[in-house]
Design a protein around this motif. Structure first.
Motif, short mmCIF file in Angstrom:
data_model
loop_
_atom_site.label_atom_id
_atom_site.label_comp_id
_atom_site.label_asym_id
_atom_site.label_seq_id
_atom_site.Cartn_x
_atom_site.Cartn_y
_atom_site.Cartn_z
N GLU A 1 0.81 -1.22 0.00
CA GLU A 1 0.00 0.00 0.00
C GLU A 1 0.85 1.27 0.00
N VAL A 2 1.82 1.32 0.89
CA VAL A 2 2.64 2.52 1.07
C VAL A 2 4.12 2.12 1.16
N PRO A 3 4.66 1.54 0.09
CA PRO A 3 6.05 1.06 0.14
C PRO A 3 7.05 2.16 0.47
N ASP A 4 6.71 3.41 0.11
CA ASP A 4 7.62 4.51 0.42
C ASP A 4 7.75 4.71 1.92
N LEU A 5 6.62 4.69 2.63
CA LEU A 5 6.65 4.88 4.08
C LEU A 5 7.33 3.72 4.78
N LEU A 6 7.00 2.52 4.37
CA LEU A 6 7.58 1.35 5.04
C LEU A 6 9.08 1.28 4.84
N SER A 7 9.54 1.40 3.60
CA SER A 7 10.97 1.28 3.34
C SER A 7 11.75 2.37 4.06
N ALA A 8 11.21 3.60 4.11
CA ALA A 8 11.89 4.68 4.81
C ALA A 8 11.97 4.40 6.31
N ASP A 9 10.91 3.80 6.87
CA ASP A 9 10.92 3.54 8.31
C ASP A 9 11.89 2.41 8.65
N ILE A 10 11.95 1.40 7.81
CA ILE A 10 12.92 0.32 8.03
C ILE A 10 14.34 0.87 7.97
N LYS A 11 14.60 1.70 6.99
CA LYS A 11 15.93 2.29 6.86
C LYS A 11 16.26 3.15 8.09
N ALA A 12 15.29 3.92 8.56
CA ALA A 12 15.54 4.78 9.71
C ALA A 12 15.83 3.96 10.97
N PHE A 13 15.11 2.87 11.14
CA PHE A 13 15.32 2.05 12.33
C PHE A 13 16.70 1.39 12.33
N PHE A 14 17.11 0.87 11.20
CA PHE A 14 18.36 0.14 11.13
C PHE A 14 19.57 1.02 10.78
N ALA A 15 19.34 2.32 10.58
CA ALA A 15 20.46 3.21 10.25
C ALA A 15 21.47 3.24 11.39
N PRO A 16 22.76 3.28 11.07
CA PRO A 16 23.76 3.36 12.14
C PRO A 16 23.62 4.66 12.91
N PRO A 17 23.92 4.64 14.20
CA PRO A 17 23.77 5.88 14.99
C PRO A 17 24.70 6.97 14.49
N SER A 18 24.23 8.19 14.62
CA SER A 18 25.05 9.33 14.18
C SER A 18 26.29 9.44 15.08
N PRO A 19 27.44 9.80 14.49
CA PRO A 19 28.66 9.92 15.30
C PRO A 19 28.56 11.08 16.28
#
Length: 384
Positions: A366-384
């Motif tokens: 339904e909303v692949p843009d929202l889901l993929s962005a949220d998965i990327k945000a969750f698994f993104a490495p922490p900011s230095p």
């Protein structure tokens, strides 16, 4: 686990005879009357389903969909005696994080087609099909509805692919598999991202709405309404799957109605019809995979077996509701979801929680843009 660890390339090749049989059955369908007009109060309206079935039989191009699916790298391997079908899409980034995506019911790998491209920029994607669904059929033996067994098979699959550590995303029953992965593979799961989770036991008491904020109260009221009016499908599959299996395996119209009703009820509330939330071709590709593989019957048995285990686990889950999760956990909640944070995370251990005003139970479709962005945000490495 089996000692045969071979990973075999796979192509979808539906025979001309099976395609002709589908079209013949659709053309000869015996349609029931709809006694209450054309609303959805008693199920899928005849006029809507006849129009969709007509398109399935005369307008839908399965061969084009099949060719597109075969452009994606697909494989089969045998684990614990069961053939497991999966997609394996490697990222162009050598250092990409492996990510296993797990679907639920009524679904298959088709659910994730629209997130493959955006997610593969950052992840090596593994998309297995649950045993009894899609091309992970036929089922070799009983017991594959037990999600612990499925999670163990997924971890073995990731080992075979050479992934020592990996991330997981799941929806519906796939959320259950994903939550169990850190338990069956301690230290190997980097994190778990979830959608489509149930806020309470499906056959349990209504949710007490006292003390909930406005948004969670609406979700709870919707869940309680579904408890009373929308669990017929689950009662049948959880108690008499074989009786239902004859209709799903013999009638493409019956299989179509069985799945389409859930897309009507579970997708974004703003979508009037199932194909307003998900395109007709994508919806019918998903249904066609069920039909050609006979997965309507075998997935019903998987639901039956899964519910036996779920009932046994319900009390234990209540006892351990305040325990920290086995791996860092994130949730994405969409407009059509009933997920309530105070119920799924009473102790506040979940570190990532997103809520969206679009989408529903099938966000990857339904909303692949929202889901993929949220998965990327969750698994993104922490900011230095």
């Amino acid at each position: 686990m089996t000692t045969n660890t071979e990973i075999r390339p796979f192509r979808i090749e539906v025979s001309d005879a099976d395609l002709a049989d589908l079209r013949d059955r659709l053309a000869r369908a015996r349609w029931p009357q709809h006694p209450s007009g054309e609303d959805w109060s008693r199920g899928v309206p005849t006029s809507y389903l006849r129009d969709l079935a007509e398109y399935w039989g005369t307008g839908f191009d399965w061969r084009a969909q099949e060719a597109a699916l075969n452009e994606i790298p697909q494989f089969v391997t045998t684990i614990d005696g069961q053939d497991i079908h999966f997609l394996h899409v490697r990222s162009a980034r050598p250092d990409a994080t492996p990510l296993v995506l797990t679907h639920g019911w009524p679904s298959s790998f088709v659910e994730f087609l629209d997130v493959l491209e955006p997610l593969s920029a950052d992840f090596h994607l593994v998309v297995p099909t649950l045993p009894g669904y899609g091309f992970s059929t036929p089922v070799a033996d009983s017991g594959w509805g037990n999600l612990f067994r499925v999670a163990s098979a997924w971890d073995e699959l990731m080992r075979r692919l050479g992934y020592d550590r990996y991330a997981a995303h799941g929806t519906d029953a796939g959320s259950g598999v994903s939550l169990l992965l850190p338990m069956v593979a301690p230290g190997r799961v980097l994190g778990v991202h979830l959608t489509g989770t149930s806020p309470a036991m499906p056959f349990g008491p209504p949710i007490d709405t006292a003390g909930l904020d406005e948004a969670d109260r609406r979700r709870a009221e919707h869940f309680n309404h579904v408890q009373q009016d929308g669990l017929g499908y689950l009662h049948l599959q959880a108690t008499r799957p074989q009786t239902l299996a004859y209709s799903l395996n013999d009638s493409p119209v019956g299989q179509l109605a069985w799945i389409v009703e859930k897309f009507r009820e579970w997708t974004d509330p703003a979508a009037e019809l199932p194909d307003d939330a998900v395109s007709r071709d994508r919806l019918l590709t998903a249904v066609s995979v069920f039909w050609f593989t006979g997965a309507g019957a075998s997935s019903a048995h998987a639901v039956y077996e899964g519910m036996q285990v779920y009932r046994q686990m319900a009390a234990a889950q209540q006892d351990h509701a305040s325990a920290p999760p086995a791996a860092r956990t994130g949730y994405a909640v969409f407009a059509g979801d009933d997920t309530i944070r105070s119920l799924v995370d009473p102790a506040g251990h979940v570190e990532h929680w997103s809520e969206f005003d679009r989408g529903g139970h099938f966000p990857a479709m339904e909303v692949p843009d929202l889901l993929s962005a949220d998965i990327k945000a969750f698994f993104a490495p922490p900011s230095p």
